[in-house]
Write a protein that holds these residues in place. Structure first.
Motif, short mmCIF file in Angstrom:
data_model
loop_
_atom_site.label_atom_id
_atom_site.label_comp_id
_atom_site.label_asym_id
_atom_site.label_seq_id
_atom_site.Cartn_x
_atom_site.Cartn_y
_atom_site.Cartn_z
N LYS A 211 -1.46 -6.44 5.20
CA LYS A 211 -1.23 -5.61 3.64
C LYS A 211 -2.32 -4.74 4.48
O LYS A 211 -3.45 -4.72 3.90
N ASP A 212 -1.77 -3.31 4.53
CA ASP A 212 -2.32 -2.10 4.28
C ASP A 212 -1.98 -1.05 3.63
O ASP A 212 -0.99 -0.13 2.97
N GLY A 213 -3.57 -0.81 2.28
CA GLY A 213 -2.49 -0.04 1.44
C GLY A 213 -1.75 -0.27 0.77
O GLY A 213 -1.70 -2.10 0.67
N PHE A 214 -0.90 0.41 -1.02
CA PHE A 214 -0.38 0.48 -1.52
C PHE A 214 1.20 0.28 -0.92
O PHE A 214 1.64 -1.30 -1.10
N GLU A 215 1.05 0.30 0.16
CA GLU A 215 2.40 0.90 0.92
C GLU A 215 1.92 0.36 2.03
O GLU A 215 1.21 1.13 3.30
N THR A 216 2.45 -0.10 2.81
CA THR A 216 2.73 -0.85 4.11
C THR A 216 3.62 -0.57 5.10
O THR A 216 4.48 -1.03 5.25
N VAL A 217 3.15 0.10 5.88
CA VAL A 217 4.53 -0.40 6.74
C VAL A 217 4.38 -1.18 8.37
O VAL A 217 3.62 -1.10 8.27
N ILE A 218 5.96 -1.22 8.46
CA ILE A 218 6.04 -2.40 9.78
C ILE A 218 6.96 -2.01 10.92
O ILE A 218 8.68 -1.74 10.64
N PRO A 219 6.16 -2.10 11.50
CA PRO A 219 7.60 -1.45 13.34
C PRO A 219 8.56 -2.55 12.71
O PRO A 219 8.03 -4.13 12.78
N LYS B 238 -11.13 0.52 -1.51
CA LYS B 238 -10.37 2.32 -0.55
C LYS B 238 -10.28 3.66 -1.52
O LYS B 238 -10.04 4.28 -0.72
N GLY B 239 -9.86 3.28 -2.86
CA GLY B 239 -9.29 4.18 -3.24
C GLY B 239 -7.55 4.35 -2.94
O GLY B 239 -7.03 4.99 -3.27
N ASP B 240 -6.89 2.97 -2.53
CA ASP B 240 -5.61 2.99 -2.06
C ASP B 240 -5.27 2.42 -3.68
O ASP B 240 -5.76 1.27 -4.48
N LEU B 241 -3.83 2.54 -4.42
CA LEU B 241 -3.02 2.34 -5.72
C LEU B 241 -3.25 0.85 -5.42
O LEU B 241 -2.51 0.05 -4.34
N ILE B 242 -3.51 0.16 -6.49
CA ILE B 242 -2.96 -1.03 -7.01
C ILE B 242 -1.90 -0.67 -7.94
O ILE B 242 -0.46 -2.07 -7.59
N TRP B 243 -2.05 -0.07 -9.36
CA TRP B 243 -0.73 0.23 -10.59
C TRP B 243 -0.73 1.06 -10.72
O TRP B 243 -2.50 1.47 -10.82
N SER B 244 -0.33 1.98 -11.66
CA SER B 244 0.16 2.99 -12.14
C SER B 244 1.61 2.62 -12.75
O SER B 244 2.51 2.47 -12.36
N GLN B 245 1.30 3.77 -13.93
CA GLN B 245 2.41 3.53 -15.13
C GLN B 245 2.55 4.44 -16.11
O GLN B 245 1.18 5.22 -16.14
#
Length: 614
Positions: free
Chosen positions: A494-502, A97-104
């Motif tokens: 899990k939703d994308g690279f960064e997940t928001v939890i209310p 979906k084009g979401d980040l998994i890993w970058s360096q």
């Protein structure tokens, strides 16, 4: 009552894990819809996403012009975004979906531009591999070779090195086997020591099962097959040295400035290609490449757009029947506007087309982006095997921030931009190649966790982790590693690279400490999958940080430069207020100020500042 509710919450989580059948992976969800603003440069050439959990880390806002569920095949996308618009380039893994998994991004002695990021196997183990270095010499290593005419060139050589021992296995140097006048590259003002002439320009190497090597040379428009024992050239496809007779009216040898040539078995495309009957003394192989069709805005040869090519080659296994090419006779026919510079390109094809039918090449399929992208440098074509049928094809567009996934018959499945379309051909956003690979990432660092300033939600990410399915938010009144002291208060997918939890309201009002646990399929906790603990009464990122200790920590984190700027700003502000009020009083009393700092004296007009009786 709270104890009962907590028990029921734990029970619900256990039941959910027990009956989970991982249906989510069976029904892939589509990426976000196409956003024209991303492509038209509204968000600059390289629109990015930033993350609360990892400061300084960004990823491209990928833009799917077209999407098909067949692209969600469990593989990850491997790219190396770089260019004028990227201050911190580096290798990157994205999901489907084009979401980040890993970058360096690499700093210091290991800094530079990354190329050719892929998964490769060594001694039964998969490794992430890529080239990293200084590419300011336009994509090749620094060095020169002295010619008898005392001109300087970039010579091209490749080496095979035994990884285990470091010993040299094989070396081949272009200038020892190919005349320099076979180049199509214009020397221009080059040829000096400071600006050597780049005449050959190797950009891909493959060693086959026979121990021979296949190389692509961009500036001679040629694919060369080299004997792995002697270094002799077995055959050449394309360019002045072309051995092959084109059986597709010129479309198989009219490639130019190409990249990423690869040989494949003849049974790789069982439905698309039926190989000819075996003939003793002859070999048939499939070959793929990325045909740039132009180089730095030079459109003298090739098509009006870049394309992926699938070709079938047939040639004798002994060199005795080598073709006597470059004869005036040819079977090519000029028709319509097939070529860009029709006369110039047709003349090239007329000159190079082989005349020995023992060497034949046929175009099986072209892979063309629906928007006819023209990439003047870099690029790739990857064959993605599929069980029981023809493979898929992934084409990366090098200088342009795009990749396209095709069915074997050329049907477009997914068309993706990871930079604005307005950046194309500018070099602002680029990736040398684009790949898809299976990969399992298991970081040995903890997930990153942050809390919002208004203390109503938390953000969690784990750079490099591929197996996270759910995040579980836990709370406690004590800091401890004893799991019994932590209560589960929320579980989200899990939703994308960064997940928001209310944060649930009860947890927001009662719990001081928070952490998050990473779960994989069936609720199994991942190793190293426990985040740091957030103390909501002291964490700098929440509103509880406005305490004496919080202020002290914030001040301690300021650099000397920032402290100087703050002090200078306060001092300057006080002086301006003082001077303004002094001038106001002077004007009101009708007397001169008495110098730049004012001579204070008792009086009604100065009662407020001087403190003296009237």
């Amino acid at each position: 009552m709270n104890i009962c509710l907590l028990f029921l919450w734990h029970l619900a989580i256990c039941l959910r894990a027990a009956f989970a059948d991982d249906n989510r992976s069976a029904a892939p969800s589509a990426p976000p819809e196409y956003d024209e603003a991303i492509d038209n440069g509204t968000y600059d050439y390289y629109p990015t996403r930033a993350y609360a959990t990892v400061g300084g880390l960004t990823s491209p806002r990928t833009n799917y012009l077209q999407w098909d569920a067949r692209c969600d095949d469990g593989l990850f996308n491997f790219v190396t975004p770089r260019g004028w618009s990227l201050p911190e380039p580096g290798p990157m893994i994205l999901d489907n979906k084009g979401d980040l998994i890993w970058s360096q991004h690499f700093e210091g002695k290991s800094s530079g531009q990354a190329y050719d990021f892929r998964v490769q196997e060594y001694r039964g183990q998969d490794y992430l591999t890529f080239w990293l270095g200084d590419d300011r010499v336009r994509g090749h290593g620094s060095g020169f070779y002295y010619m008898s005419r005392r001109s300087h060139i970039w010579d091209c050589l490749f080496q095979e090195v035994d990884v285990a021992t470091g010993e040299l296995v094989f070396e081949w140097r272009a200038s020892e086997h190919v005349p320099i006048n076979e180049t199509y590259h214009i020397i221009g003002p080059g040829g000096t020591k400071d600006d050597p002439f780049d005449w050959f320009h190797i950009n891909s190497i493959q060693k086959d099962d026979l121990g021979n090597y296949l190389i692509s040379a961009r500036y001679t428009h040629s694919i060369t097959y080299i004997d792995g024992q002697t270094g002799d050239i077995i055959w050449t496809l394309g360019g002045h040295r072309n051995d092959f007779m084109d059986m597709s009216n010129g479309f198989a040898i009219n490639f130019a400035w190409q990249h990423d040539a690869r040989l494949h078995p003849i049974d790789m495309f069982p439905n698309l290609f039926w190989p000819p009957s075996e003939k003793p003394g002859y070999q048939t192989q499939l070959l793929t490449m990325f045909d740039n069709a132009n180089e730095d805005q030079h459109y003298d040869y090739g098509m009006t757009y870049s394309r992926g090519l699938l070709l079938a080659l047939t040639y004798p296994t002994t060199p005795d029947s080598h073709s006597s090419k470059h004869q005036p006779e040819t079977h090519l026919e000029q028709s319509g506007d097939i070529y860009t510079e029709a006369e110039n390109n047709f003349n090239k094809l007329f000159e190079i087309n082989g005349t020995n039918p023992d060497y034949s090449v046929r175009l099986l399929q072209s892979y063309v982006n629906p928007h006819l992208i023209h990439s003047s440098s870099q690029g790739s074509l990857q064959v993605l095997p599929q069980p029981g049928g023809d493979p898929k094809i992934l084409v990366g567009y090098g200088l342009n921030a795009a990749w396209t996934e095709f069915d074997a018959d050329g049907t477009v499945l997914c068309d993706v931009h990871f930079g604005a379309e307005t950046s194309f051909e500018r070099g602002d956003v680029q990736s040398y190649r684009a790949y898809k690979f299976a990969w399992t990432g298991t970081p040995e660092t903890a997930p990153a966790l942050e809390i919002s300033d208004d203390d109503v939600e938390v953000y969690v990410s784990w750079n490099g982790a591929t197996d996270v399915v759910d995040w579980v938010l836990q709370c406690s009144e004590t800091v401890t590693e004893d799991d019994e002291a932590w209560a589960d208060v929320a579980q989200v997918e899990k939703d994308g690279f960064e997940t928001v939890i209310p944060l649930p309201e009860d947890a927001a009002s009662q719990s001081r400490y928070l952490r998050v646990i990473a779960l994989t399929t069936a609720g199994r906790r991942l190793d190293y999958g426990i985040s740091r603990t957030i103390d909501r009464e002291e964490d700098d990122d929440s509103y509880f940080s406005i305490t004496a200790s919080g202020l002290k920590a914030q001040v301690a984190s300021l650099s000397p430069t920032k402290v100087f700027i703050i002090v200078a700003s306060i001092t300057g502000g006080v002086f301006l207020l003082y001077e303004g009020y002094r001038r106001y009083l002077s004007w009101k009393t009708g007397r001169p100020g008495g110098g730049p700092l004012m001579r204070w004296r008792p009086g009604g007009a100065y009662k407020l500042l001087a403190g003296s009786p009237a």
